[in-house]
Design a protein around this motif. Structure first.
Motif, PDB file in Angstrom:
ATOM      1  N   TYR A  61      19.059   6.985  23.524  1.00 19.20           N
ATOM      2  CA  TYR A  61      18.761   7.886  24.635  1.00 19.20           C
ATOM      3  C   TYR A  61      19.999   8.732  24.889  1.00 19.20           C
ATOM      4  CZ  TYR A  61      14.512   5.288  25.556  1.00 19.20           C
ATOM      5  OH  TYR A  61      13.276   4.725  25.449  1.00 19.20           O
ATOM      6  N   TYR A  62      19.819  10.041  24.863  1.00 21.59           N
ATOM      7  CA  TYR A  62      20.932  10.967  25.058  1.00 21.59           C
ATOM      8  C   TYR A  62      20.930  11.520  26.477  1.00 21.59           C
ATOM      9  CZ  TYR A  62      21.631  10.837  20.060  1.00 21.59           C
ATOM     10  OH  TYR A  62      21.883  10.412  18.784  1.00 21.59           O
ATOM     11  N   SER A  63      22.126  11.738  26.985  1.00 24.40           N
ATOM     12  CA  SER A  63      22.304  12.335  28.307  1.00 24.40           C
ATOM     13  C   SER A  63      23.548  13.209  28.265  1.00 24.40           C
ATOM     14  CB  SER A  63      22.452  11.243  29.372  1.00 24.40           C
ATOM     15  OG  SER A  63      23.600  10.459  29.110  1.00 24.40           O
ATOM     16  N   LEU A  64      23.690  14.047  29.294  1.00 23.39           N
ATOM     17  CA  LEU A  64      24.909  14.853  29.390  1.00 23.39           C
ATOM     18  C   LEU A  64      26.083  13.936  29.700  1.00 23.39           C
ATOM     19  CD1 LEU A  64      23.827  17.983  31.459  1.00 23.39           C
ATOM     20  CD2 LEU A  64      24.098  17.778  28.988  1.00 23.39           C
ATOM     21  N   SER A  65      27.123  14.049  28.930  1.00 20.65           N
ATOM     22  CA  SER A  65      28.314  13.254  29.219  1.00 20.65           C
ATOM     23  C   SER A  65      29.239  13.986  30.180  1.00 20.65           C
ATOM     24  CB  SER A  65      29.061  12.909  27.927  1.00 20.65           C
ATOM     25  OG  SER A  65      29.456  14.093  27.271  1.00 20.65           O
ATOM     26  N   ARG A  66      29.069  15.299  30.271  1.00 24.49           N
ATOM     27  CA  ARG A  66      29.883  16.127  31.147  1.00 24.49           C
ATOM     28  C   ARG A  66      28.969  17.005  31.985  1.00 24.49           C
ATOM     29  NH1 ARG A  66      34.165  13.612  31.632  1.00 24.49           N
ATOM     30  NH2 ARG A  66      34.386  15.236  33.167  1.00 24.49           N
ATOM     31  N   PRO A  67      28.484  16.512  33.118  1.00 20.93           N
ATOM     32  CA  PRO A  67      27.601  17.327  33.949  1.00 20.93           C
ATOM     33  C   PRO A  67      28.265  18.607  34.457  1.00 20.93           C
ATOM     34  CG  PRO A  67      28.021  15.180  34.968  1.00 20.93           C
ATOM     35  CD  PRO A  67      28.698  15.190  33.635  1.00 20.93           C
ATOM     36  N   GLU A  68      29.569  18.683  34.371  1.00 20.65           N
ATOM     37  CA  GLU A  68      30.277  19.906  34.779  1.00 20.65           C
ATOM     38  C   GLU A  68      29.853  21.112  33.946  1.00 20.65           C
ATOM     39  OE1 GLU A  68      33.122  16.401  35.388  1.00 20.65           O
ATOM     40  OE2 GLU A  68      31.777  17.075  33.816  1.00 20.65           O
ATOM     41  N   VAL A  69      29.280  20.872  32.788  1.00 21.76           N
ATOM     42  CA  VAL A  69      28.836  21.975  31.943  1.00 21.76           C
ATOM     43  C   VAL A  69      27.790  22.829  32.667  1.00 21.76           C
ATOM     44  CG1 VAL A  69      26.964  20.800  30.685  1.00 21.76           C
ATOM     45  CG2 VAL A  69      28.252  22.619  29.590  1.00 21.76           C
ATOM     46  N   LEU A  70      27.005  22.221  33.545  1.00 23.92           N
ATOM     47  CA  LEU A  70      26.011  22.989  34.304  1.00 23.92           C
ATOM     48  C   LEU A  70      26.676  23.975  35.250  1.00 23.92           C
ATOM     49  CD1 LEU A  70      23.455  20.156  35.041  1.00 23.92           C
ATOM     50  CD2 LEU A  70      23.369  21.907  33.253  1.00 23.92           C
TER      51      LEU A  70
END
Length: 108
Positions: A61-70
């Motif tokens: 399962y993949y998720s954003l590791s760096r939500p700051e990218v948004l």
């Protein structure tokens, strides 16, 4: 990192992962792309440190590791709008990604 965000498919994947984690097979069906295409894009995003995988049984399962990218994408969109180049942005990013319509690419 900027190269990894330069492709509309990778932007669609980032947008989708901002909402919730997903397996490659989920992204394949939601984005209507070949498994090899999604896997290659995921490898790019993973190599740049933007996504991370979590193994569960035989699935990852993949998720954003760096939500700051948004926030980075939201700021880029705002800058493009100010300079009159807002049509250069493929997807629309907002602080609350859950308000976005889901996937299908940049026209979603």
């Amino acid at each position: 990192m900027f190269h990894s965000l330069s492709d509309p498919t990778r932007l669609a994947i980032v947008k989708r992962l901002a909402v919730e984690e997903a397996r490659v097979s989920d992204l394949v069906s939601e984005l209507a792309l070949a498994q090899s295409t999604v896997s290659a894009h995921m490898a790019c995003l993973r190599d740049c440190g933007l996504v991370a995988g979590r193994a569960q049984g035989r699935s990852v399962y993949y998720s954003l590791s760096r939500p700051e990218v948004l926030e980075l994408l939201a700021q880029a969109e705002a800058l493009l709008a100010v300079t009159g180049k807002s049509d250069s942005v493929c997807c629309t990013y907002v602080r609350d990604a859950k308000q976005q319509s889901l996937p299908g690419g940049c026209d979603a």
